[in-house]
Design a protein around this motif. Structure first.
Motif, PDB file in Angstrom:
ATOM      1  N   TYR A   1      -3.466  -9.126  -0.547  1.00 59.09           N
ATOM      2  CA  TYR A   1      -3.498  -9.147   0.305  1.00 59.09           C
ATOM      3  C   TYR A   1      -1.856  -7.530   0.940  1.00 59.09           C
ATOM      4  O   TYR A   1      -1.081  -8.453   0.169  1.00 59.09           O
ATOM      5  CB  TYR A   1      -2.491 -10.421   1.203  1.00 59.09           C
ATOM      6  N   VAL A   2      -2.406  -6.797   1.044  1.00 58.51           N
ATOM      7  CA  VAL A   2      -1.696  -5.354   0.945  1.00 58.51           C
ATOM      8  C   VAL A   2      -1.415  -4.820   2.501  1.00 58.51           C
ATOM      9  O   VAL A   2      -2.264  -5.068   3.847  1.00 58.51           O
ATOM     10  CB  VAL A   2      -3.581  -4.799   0.017  1.00 58.51           C
ATOM     11  N   VAL A   3      -0.266  -4.738   2.157  1.00 58.09           N
ATOM     12  CA  VAL A   3       0.905  -4.600   3.301  1.00 58.09           C
ATOM     13  C   VAL A   3       0.674  -2.963   3.594  1.00 58.09           C
ATOM     14  O   VAL A   3       1.525  -2.370   2.879  1.00 58.09           O
ATOM     15  CB  VAL A   3       2.366  -5.379   3.371  1.00 58.09           C
ATOM     16  N   GLU A   4       0.176  -2.819   5.022  1.00 56.26           N
ATOM     17  CA  GLU A   4       0.638  -0.743   5.325  1.00 56.26           C
ATOM     18  C   GLU A   4       1.054  -0.669   6.150  1.00 56.26           C
ATOM     19  O   GLU A   4       0.341  -1.613   7.054  1.00 56.26           O
ATOM     20  CB  GLU A   4      -1.556  -0.638   5.161  1.00 56.26           C
ATOM     21  N   GLN A   5       0.940   0.187   6.460  1.00 56.25           N
ATOM     22  CA  GLN A   5       1.393   0.854   8.383  1.00 56.25           C
ATOM     23  C   GLN A   5       1.429   2.310   8.062  1.00 56.25           C
ATOM     24  O   GLN A   5       2.109   2.831   7.709  1.00 56.25           O
ATOM     25  CB  GLN A   5       3.429   0.135   8.811  1.00 56.25           C
ATOM     26  N   ASP A   6       0.582   2.373   9.113  1.00 56.11           N
ATOM     27  CA  ASP A   6       0.044   3.839   8.780  1.00 56.11           C
ATOM     28  C   ASP A   6       1.780   4.823   9.221  1.00 56.11           C
ATOM     29  O   ASP A   6       1.800   5.555   8.651  1.00 56.11           O
ATOM     30  CB  ASP A   6      -1.148   4.078   9.814  1.00 56.11           C
TER      31      ASP A   6
ATOM     32  N   ARG B   1       3.984   7.062   1.405  1.00 52.96           N
ATOM     33  CA  ARG B   1       3.265   8.433   0.394  1.00 52.96           C
ATOM     34  C   ARG B   1       4.144   9.681   1.087  1.00 52.96           C
ATOM     35  O   ARG B   1       4.641  10.446  -0.217  1.00 52.96           O
ATOM     36  CB  ARG B   1       1.871   9.228   1.880  1.00 52.96           C
ATOM     37  N   ASP B   2       5.515   9.637   1.704  1.00 46.13           N
ATOM     38  CA  ASP B   2       6.654  10.989   1.066  1.00 46.13           C
ATOM     39  C   ASP B   2       7.434  10.538   0.830  1.00 46.13           C
ATOM     40  O   ASP B   2       8.231  11.651  -0.005  1.00 46.13           O
ATOM     41  CB  ASP B   2       7.254  10.870   2.854  1.00 46.13           C
ATOM     42  N   TYR B   3       7.132   9.873  -0.130  1.00 42.10           N
ATOM     43  CA  TYR B   3       8.145   9.690  -1.217  1.00 42.10           C
ATOM     44  C   TYR B   3       8.009   9.115  -2.669  1.00 42.10           C
ATOM     45  O   TYR B   3       7.824   8.281  -3.486  1.00 42.10           O
ATOM     46  CB  TYR B   3       8.722   8.404  -0.748  1.00 42.10           C
ATOM     47  N   VAL B   4       6.608   9.558  -2.755  1.00 43.06           N
ATOM     48  CA  VAL B   4       5.852   9.151  -3.907  1.00 43.06           C
ATOM     49  C   VAL B   4       5.258  10.645  -4.410  1.00 43.06           C
ATOM     50  O   VAL B   4       4.232  11.344  -5.266  1.00 43.06           O
ATOM     51  CB  VAL B   4       4.540   8.063  -4.257  1.00 43.06           C
TER      52      VAL B   4
ATOM     53  N   ALA C   1       2.600  -6.082  -6.751  1.00 43.80           N
ATOM     54  CA  ALA C   1       1.571  -5.574  -7.318  1.00 43.80           C
ATOM     55  C   ALA C   1       1.528  -4.025  -6.188  1.00 43.80           C
ATOM     56  O   ALA C   1       2.224  -3.728  -4.839  1.00 43.80           O
ATOM     57  CB  ALA C   1       0.199  -6.731  -7.040  1.00 43.80           C
ATOM     58  N   VAL C   2       1.345  -3.356  -6.053  1.00 43.69           N
ATOM     59  CA  VAL C   2       0.725  -1.951  -4.732  1.00 43.69           C
ATOM     60  C   VAL C   2      -0.724  -1.537  -5.781  1.00 43.69           C
ATOM     61  O   VAL C   2      -1.450  -1.507  -6.135  1.00 43.69           O
ATOM     62  CB  VAL C   2       1.606  -0.700  -5.547  1.00 43.69           C
ATOM     63  N   GLN C   3      -1.191  -0.969  -4.072  1.00 42.25           N
ATOM     64  CA  GLN C   3      -2.479  -0.847  -3.752  1.00 42.25           C
ATOM     65  C   GLN C   3      -1.283   1.025  -4.217  1.00 42.25           C
ATOM     66  O   GLN C   3      -1.598   1.632  -3.121  1.00 42.25           O
ATOM     67  CB  GLN C   3      -3.154   0.157  -2.841  1.00 42.25           C
ATOM     68  N   LEU C   4      -2.918   1.848  -4.855  1.00 47.49           N
ATOM     69  CA  LEU C   4      -2.669   3.385  -5.116  1.00 47.49           C
ATOM     70  C   LEU C   4      -3.127   4.386  -3.855  1.00 47.49           C
ATOM     71  O   LEU C   4      -4.490   3.889  -4.179  1.00 47.49           O
ATOM     72  CB  LEU C   4      -2.483   3.854  -6.223  1.00 47.49           C
ATOM     73  N   SER C   5      -2.599   4.657  -3.186  1.00 49.42           N
ATOM     74  CA  SER C   5      -2.795   5.808  -2.066  1.00 49.42           C
ATOM     75  C   SER C   5      -1.467   6.393  -1.750  1.00 49.42           C
ATOM     76  O   SER C   5      -0.738   5.894  -1.008  1.00 49.42           O
ATOM     77  CB  SER C   5      -3.771   4.511  -1.338  1.00 49.42           C
ATOM     78  N   GLY C   6      -1.945   8.166  -1.920  1.00 52.33           N
ATOM     79  CA  GLY C   6      -1.048   9.276  -1.006  1.00 52.33           C
ATOM     80  C   GLY C   6      -0.424   9.029  -2.052  1.00 52.33           C
ATOM     81  O   GLY C   6       0.878  10.373  -1.657  1.00 52.33           O
TER      82      GLY C   6
ATOM     83  N   GLN D   1       0.570  -1.079   0.065  1.00 47.48           N
ATOM     84  CA  GLN D   1       0.352  -0.084  -0.198  1.00 47.48           C
ATOM     85  C   GLN D   1       0.892   1.145  -0.409  1.00 47.48           C
ATOM     86  O   GLN D   1       1.796   1.660   0.886  1.00 47.48           O
ATOM     87  CB  GLN D   1      -0.595  -0.135   1.188  1.00 47.48           C
ATOM     88  N   LEU D   2       0.766   2.093  -0.778  1.00 42.70           N
ATOM     89  CA  LEU D   2       1.268   3.150  -1.333  1.00 42.70           C
ATOM     90  C   LEU D   2       1.969   3.755  -0.156  1.00 42.70           C
ATOM     91  O   LEU D   2       2.252   5.114  -0.418  1.00 42.70           O
ATOM     92  CB  LEU D   2       1.880   3.859  -2.845  1.00 42.70           C
ATOM     93  N   TYR D   3       0.738   4.120   0.333  1.00 45.69           N
ATOM     94  CA  TYR D   3       0.485   5.450   1.590  1.00 45.69           C
ATOM     95  C   TYR D   3       1.660   4.997   2.638  1.00 45.69           C
ATOM     96  O   TYR D   3       1.718   6.273   3.644  1.00 45.69           O
ATOM     97  CB  TYR D   3      -1.468   4.953   2.624  1.00 45.69           C
TER      98      TYR D   3
END
Length: 270
Positions: A232-237, A14-17, A37-42, A9-11
């Motif tokens: 299965y999307v890996v994210e860390q806020d 987010r500071d690098y995109v 794969a990626v999820q587009l966000s942020g 998850q690109l969120y």
């Protein structure tokens, strides 16, 4: 789960995109970690065709997105065109607008709005998914239904075919006092799940990489398999370390549940 089903998850990054150049450099690092794969966000204001070109250059599938609520209301045709050009089926809403969060009526109204949007997306071969936080687990009188219960029930009005599905976030389900495994099974139509762990640091709940916290990952992954999760999307806020390192730690942890392609190649179609 196959390796190709694990997305970043690109969120998280987010500071690098924020620009096309940053996105290009960042996606090179994401691919080097092992993600396909990626999820587009942020991401920043980058033209859709340039986003597609950069992802293609790095061999990354766009599996899903998060988009602003206002675009779902006012710019749906353009969103449909963008996602079709990316060959991306899942359009995500990352959270409920605040004025719908305070009552059962607000959640019911939002479910109706999401049904209308989801029906239009379905006609274009796309699917609307809703990503939760913890506030949706507040209860609202009557039968003691939570906001999440209302959203889930409202996705199939009067027994019709579901107009949208959930995109559960394991950390936020746990933070809301609910059971991630039970909610995965309850959300039986879910195709996209967000994976992040919860740890305790100095008596506070914090976001953690998969396997670095206290969630029951064997049970979570098994439940996802049972209902046929596709992504299965890996994210860390918020990361306690470099976010690329965080994504790498989570990716490595998930490898213990990855199928061998030849042994299970017919089990899942993505």
């Amino acid at each position: 789960m196959f390796k190709k089903q694990i997305a970043a998850q690109l969120y998280t990054l987010r500071d690098y995109v924020r620009t096309a150049e940053e996105l290009d450099e960042t996606l090179g690092k994401v691919k080097a970690i092992g993600y396909d794969a990626v999820q587009l966000s942020g991401i920043g204001p980058i033209a859709p065709d340039e986003v597609a070109s950069i992802c293609s250059r790095h061999g990354l599938t766009i599996c899903a997105t998060h988009v602003p609520y206002e675009r779902l209301l006012d710019d749906l045709d353009a969103l449909i065109a963008e996602h079709q050009s990316w060959n991306c089926k899942y359009i995500g809403l990352g959270g409920l607008p605040e004025h719908y969060r305070t009552s059962r009526e607000g959640y019911e109204e939002m479910a109706g709005i999401l049904c209308g949007i989801g029906t239009k997306l379905a006609a274009a071969g796309l699917e609307l998914v809703y990503h939760n936080h913890k506030f949706e687990f507040e209860k609202f009188g009557g039968r003691g239904s939570t906001g999440m219960d209302i959203l889930l029930e409202g996705s199939t009005p009067q027994g019709q075919q579901a107009a949208y599905s959930l995109e559960l976030d394991t950390y936020w389900v746990q933070a809301g006092g609910a059971d991630p495994v039970a909610w995965i099974r309850k959300s039986e139509r879910m195709k996209v799940v967000h994976l992040k762990d919860m740890a305790i640091l100095k008596d506070q709940q914090v976001f953690a990489e998969i396997g670095e916290g206290n969630l029951n990952w064997p049970a979570i992954i098994e439940a996802c398999r049972e209902i046929g999760v596709e992504w299965y999307v890996v994210e860390q806020d918020t990361c306690q370390r470099d976010p690329f390192e965080s994504l790498a730690i989570s990716y490595k942890a998930l490898q213990q549940w990855v199928y061998q392609e030849e042994e299970h190649r017919d089990d899942v179609t993505v």
